[in-house]
Design a protein around this motif. Structure first.
Motif, PDB file in Angstrom:
ATOM      1  N   MET A 177       0.841  -1.207   0.000  1.00 22.59           N
ATOM      2  CA  MET A 177       0.000   0.000   0.000  1.00 22.59           C
ATOM      3  C   MET A 177       0.873   1.253   0.000  1.00 22.59           C
ATOM      4  SD  MET A 177      -3.303   0.671   0.259  1.00 22.59           S
ATOM      5  CE  MET A 177      -4.447   1.958   0.756  1.00 22.59           C
ATOM      6  N   PHE A 178       0.582   2.160  -0.918  1.00 25.12           N
ATOM      7  CA  PHE A 178       1.252   3.462  -1.053  1.00 25.12           C
ATOM      8  C   PHE A 178       2.733   3.343  -1.412  1.00 25.12           C
ATOM      9  CE2 PHE A 178      -2.236   4.690   2.046  1.00 25.12           C
ATOM     10  CZ  PHE A 178      -3.064   5.138   1.041  1.00 25.12           C
ATOM     11  N   ASP A 179       3.204   2.139  -1.787  1.00 23.77           N
ATOM     12  CA  ASP A 179       4.549   1.998  -2.360  1.00 23.77           C
ATOM     13  C   ASP A 179       4.420   2.043  -3.887  1.00 23.77           C
ATOM     14  OD1 ASP A 179       5.629   1.865   0.109  1.00 23.77           O
ATOM     15  OD2 ASP A 179       6.056  -0.270   0.098  1.00 23.77           O
TER      16      ASP A 179
ATOM     17  N   GLY B  89      -3.800   3.274  -9.091  1.00 21.89           N
ATOM     18  CA  GLY B  89      -3.755   4.352  -8.103  1.00 21.89           C
ATOM     19  C   GLY B  89      -2.375   4.601  -7.529  1.00 21.89           C
ATOM     20  N   HIS B  90      -1.375   3.827  -7.939  1.00 19.05           N
ATOM     21  CA  HIS B  90      -0.012   3.968  -7.432  1.00 19.05           C
ATOM     22  C   HIS B  90       0.950   4.242  -8.595  1.00 19.05           C
ATOM     23  CE1 HIS B  90      -1.894   1.520  -4.242  1.00 19.05           C
ATOM     24  NE2 HIS B  90      -0.951   1.920  -3.428  1.00 19.05           N
ATOM     25  N   GLY B  91       2.088   4.858  -8.241  1.00 19.79           N
ATOM     26  CA  GLY B  91       3.172   5.009  -9.219  1.00 19.79           C
ATOM     27  C   GLY B  91       2.682   5.629 -10.515  1.00 19.79           C
ATOM     28  N   ASP B  92       2.989   4.984 -11.639  1.00 18.89           N
ATOM     29  CA  ASP B  92       2.621   5.516 -12.949  1.00 18.89           C
ATOM     30  C   ASP B  92       1.421   4.803 -13.561  1.00 18.89           C
ATOM     31  OD1 ASP B  92       4.592   7.557 -13.052  1.00 18.89           O
ATOM     32  OD2 ASP B  92       6.107   6.022 -13.391  1.00 18.89           O
ATOM     33  N   SER B  93       0.683   4.024 -12.762  1.00 16.81           N
ATOM     34  CA  SER B  93      -0.589   3.457 -13.225  1.00 16.81           C
ATOM     35  C   SER B  93      -1.706   4.488 -13.084  1.00 16.81           C
ATOM     36  CB  SER B  93      -0.948   2.204 -12.412  1.00 16.81           C
ATOM     37  OG  SER B  93      -0.107   1.126 -12.772  1.00 16.81           O
TER      38      SER B  93
ATOM     39  N   LEU C 191     -10.687  -5.927  -7.368  1.00 20.08           N
ATOM     40  CA  LEU C 191     -10.237  -5.321  -8.625  1.00 20.08           C
ATOM     41  C   LEU C 191      -8.717  -5.233  -8.678  1.00 20.08           C
ATOM     42  CD1 LEU C 191     -12.076  -4.358 -10.983  1.00 20.08           C
ATOM     43  CD2 LEU C 191     -13.267  -4.786  -8.855  1.00 20.08           C
ATOM     44  N   ASP C 192      -8.061  -5.062  -7.530  1.00 19.56           N
ATOM     45  CA  ASP C 192      -6.591  -5.126  -7.505  1.00 19.56           C
ATOM     46  C   ASP C 192      -6.117  -6.515  -7.924  1.00 19.56           C
ATOM     47  OD1 ASP C 192      -6.018  -2.520  -6.711  1.00 19.56           O
ATOM     48  OD2 ASP C 192      -6.008  -2.984  -4.583  1.00 19.56           O
ATOM     49  N   ILE C 193      -6.812  -7.543  -7.433  1.00 15.73           N
ATOM     50  CA  ILE C 193      -6.451  -8.921  -7.804  1.00 15.73           C
ATOM     51  C   ILE C 193      -6.640  -9.113  -9.311  1.00 15.73           C
ATOM     52  CG2 ILE C 193      -6.872 -11.377  -7.369  1.00 15.73           C
ATOM     53  CD1 ILE C 193      -5.975  -9.739  -4.912  1.00 15.73           C
ATOM     54  N   LEU C 194      -7.751  -8.606  -9.820  1.00 17.78           N
ATOM     55  CA  LEU C 194      -8.040  -8.757 -11.246  1.00 17.78           C
ATOM     56  C   LEU C 194      -6.959  -8.090 -12.096  1.00 17.78           C
ATOM     57  CD1 LEU C 194      -9.925  -9.853 -13.381  1.00 17.78           C
ATOM     58  CD2 LEU C 194     -11.373  -7.852 -13.104  1.00 17.78           C
ATOM     59  N   ASP C 195      -6.459  -6.935 -11.636  1.00 18.13           N
ATOM     60  CA  ASP C 195      -5.358  -6.275 -12.366  1.00 18.13           C
ATOM     61  C   ASP C 195      -4.137  -7.200 -12.449  1.00 18.13           C
ATOM     62  OD1 ASP C 195      -6.925  -4.016 -12.626  1.00 18.13           O
ATOM     63  OD2 ASP C 195      -5.976  -2.938 -10.972  1.00 18.13           O
TER      64      ASP C 195
ATOM     65  N   ASP D  37      -2.987   7.851  -5.352  1.00 19.79           N
ATOM     66  CA  ASP D  37      -4.303   8.500  -5.331  1.00 19.79           C
ATOM     67  C   ASP D  37      -4.827   8.589  -3.891  1.00 19.79           C
ATOM     68  OD1 ASP D  37      -6.869   9.364  -5.659  1.00 19.79           O
ATOM     69  OD2 ASP D  37      -7.478   7.762  -7.053  1.00 19.79           O
ATOM     70  N   PRO D  38      -5.078   9.795  -3.393  1.00 21.59           N
ATOM     71  CA  PRO D  38      -5.580   9.914  -2.004  1.00 21.59           C
ATOM     72  C   PRO D  38      -6.941   9.262  -1.813  1.00 21.59           C
ATOM     73  CG  PRO D  38      -5.692  12.028  -3.143  1.00 21.59           C
ATOM     74  CD  PRO D  38      -4.921  11.105  -4.040  1.00 21.59           C
ATOM     75  N   HIS D  39      -7.687   9.044  -2.899  1.00 20.84           N
ATOM     76  CA  HIS D  39      -9.015   8.421  -2.757  1.00 20.84           C
ATOM     77  C   HIS D  39      -8.926   6.960  -2.295  1.00 20.84           C
ATOM     78  CE1 HIS D  39     -11.596  11.426  -5.247  1.00 20.84           C
ATOM     79  NE2 HIS D  39     -10.670  12.031  -4.550  1.00 20.84           N
ATOM     80  N   MET D  40      -7.731   6.368  -2.375  1.00 27.45           N
ATOM     81  CA  MET D  40      -7.588   4.985  -1.883  1.00 27.45           C
ATOM     82  C   MET D  40      -7.865   4.893  -0.392  1.00 27.45           C
ATOM     83  SD  MET D  40      -4.428   3.213  -3.869  1.00 27.45           S
ATOM     84  CE  MET D  40      -3.314   4.592  -3.694  1.00 27.45           C
TER      85      MET D  40
END
Lengths: 219, 286
Positions: B35-37, B62-66, B76-80, B201-204
């Motif tokens: 998270m947040f890395d 929501g992280h890095g350059d995604s 949905l994270d798993i699906l990614d 993304d702060p919305h996370m």
């Protein structure tokens, strides 16, 4: 049409009548439906003695999609909360997934929701009361190709797979001012069974349910 | 070391950023951050693994350059991750840290035909919820309030000075040296109007739902491939879980090997990259 904003999503709220007095009613549609496809043909605007509003949930009707597809009942409750902020205190009637959202919002905002009617419809069951990896795989399998029949965003179909534990539903039912369950012979999920002891029941269809809801709000 | 290749993978309408080290024809090892890395949190351990493997590190949505999403949830994270595995289109090893460790494990359960082994670096979930964390209607109201103001939240707090951002991150990673923290922060943050803020993304932070840590252990029963469970020996801002919580969870896994890296806290792969890589390579070779 009234345009609302929830997070980064634009929402469509429709006024269904021209009433200017009386307690407002907020309609929450079933999964894959829209504010136009409400119920079984008996327009709640006819039987409700007050302003009637119908919301298009995100990913449905004229509302925008949730980018990335992370649809959850709690997020849809945020949609409905945006509608409540516009309308003020209101009774809620929800079908299918809209019924579960109505439960969450009635429990979360008891001061703004004097009573809520929960009725059957698509999206009522969710993904069951406990996690099931097989269902997760099924949800992923249905992501590609996109599920037919849901528009404009087929990914609202993920709302058929979120977990809805009984004890979670119970604490929201206990916090709600008044819940009315619209019963028929159809299948009911564990969360529905769990909230029965703290809810009133009515049968006879949506019209009867709305009459019961109006009576409760007058009481 | 910076990655050798970069690509975007389409997933549920979002562009998921992936970066790679090593032979493109090598057996793939997919890395999932916490998270947040971000993906370059693996920038030291990845090149060591890349001496033997094709290493593919993911920036989670929501992280890095995604891309950012409008809302976030675990499935949905798993699906990614599953979509990245499909994009690679070969059987893979999957490695994840913290939240990424839990997600790598669930991805392995969800796509057993695409994953041969999983390495989970201190990603075994939080302890049981404290009473103050229970998903109550009162806390749901706080979520609704946060969602209401979400449209106004454009980014995390910004810092006038890059070194302030580095210092803030350093408070979470007391064992990392300043040069490493600067590298990690430089690639995880962006400069906007002369100020620095994290790319994530702060919305996370705006989530609410019925999920409970008690669901973790039963989920481990679905894992059909071997797991290497790595923890650090030192207490940290997060983890490791006490044995009375961790042991029953890992007991649900049919084939698990455990390794403790001496001198490391929660960020095992950042603090002890060589030792972590050695443990991973031995497990993958076995």
């Amino acid at each position: 049409m009234i345009e609302l904003v929830h997070g980064r999503v634009r929402l469509a709220l429709t006024e269904r009548n021209s009433a200017t007095s009386g307690l407002p009613l907020l309609l929450l549609h079933e999964l894959g439906a829209t504010s136009d496809s409400w119920g079984d043909g008996r327009d709640p605007a006819i039987v409700w003695d007050g302003p009637v509003f119908a919301l298009d949930f995100s990913g449905h009707g004229s509302s925008g999609p949730v980018r990335g597809g992370a649809y959850t009942p709690e997020l849809l409750a945020g949609d409905a909360d945006a509608a409540l902020r516009h309308i003020g205190t209101a009774a809620i009637a929800g079908l299918g997934v809209g019924a579960y959202v109505a439960l969450l919002l009635a429990g979360g905002r008891p001061d703004s929701v004097p009573a809520a009617l929960l009725g059957p419809g698509r999206g009522l069951l969710g993904g069951g009361a406990v996690p099931d990896p097989a269902r997760t795989k099924l949800a992923f399998a249905r992501e590609k190709p996109a599920v037919e029949g849901y528009s404009p965003d087929p990914r609202v179909a993920f709302l058929d797979f979120d977990i809805r534990p009984s004890e979670y539903a119970e604490v929201f039912a206990e916090a709600a001012s008044h819940l009315i369950l619209l019963e028929d012979d159809g299948e009911r999920p564990p969360w529905w069974t769990a909230v029965r002891p703290t809810s009133a029941s009515v049968s006879g269809g949506l019209g009867e349910g709305l009459r019961c809801l109006a009576e409760r709000c007058r009481a | 070391m910076l990655p050798e290749r970069q690509a975007f993978v389409e997933s549920v309408g979002l562009r998921i950023n992936v970066v790679e080290w090593g032979d493109p024809d090598g057996f793939p090892v997919v890395l999932c951050h916490g998270m947040f890395d971000h993906a370059l949190g693996f920038a030291v351990v990845a090149p060591i693994l890349a001496e033997r493997f094709r290493v593919v590190a993911i920036d989670a949505r929501g992280h890095g350059d995604s891309d950012w999403a409008d809302a976030y949830n675990w499935p949905l994270d798993i699906l990614d991750i599953v979509h990245v595995l499909e994009w690679i289109d070969r059987p893979c090893f999957v490695v994840g840290h913290s939240k990424g460790g839990g997600q790598a494990t669930d991805a392995a359960s969800s796509a057993p035909d695409r994953v041969r082994k999983v390495v989970n670096i201190d990603g075994f979930g939080p302890p049981p919820l404290a009473e103050s964390q229970e998903p109550t209607p009162e806390r749901f109201r706080e979520f609704l309030k946060a969602r209401h103001s979400a449209a106004e939240v454009k980014s995390w707090r910004s810092y006038q000075d890059f070194e302030q951002l580095v210092e803030r991150r350093g408070s979470q990673n007391p064992r990392l040296n300043a040069d490493w923290l600067r590298f990690f922060a430089y690639h995880g943050a962006r400069e906007v109007d002369g100020e620095w803020c994290w790319k994530s993304d702060p919305h996370m932070a705006f989530t609410f739902g019925p999920w409970r840590p008690e669901w973790i252990a039963p989920g481990y029963r679905a894992l059909q491939v071997p797991m290497l469970a790595i923890t650090g020996s030192e207490p940290d801002t997060w983890g490791p879980l006490p044995a009375e919580i961790l042991d029953p969870r890992l007991a649900m896994i049919r084939d698990v090997r455990r390794v403790t890296i001496d001198g490391a806290g929660h960020f095992v792969h950042m603090e002890k990259p060589r030792e972590t890589a050695k443990a991973i390579l031995e497990f993958l070779a076995a």
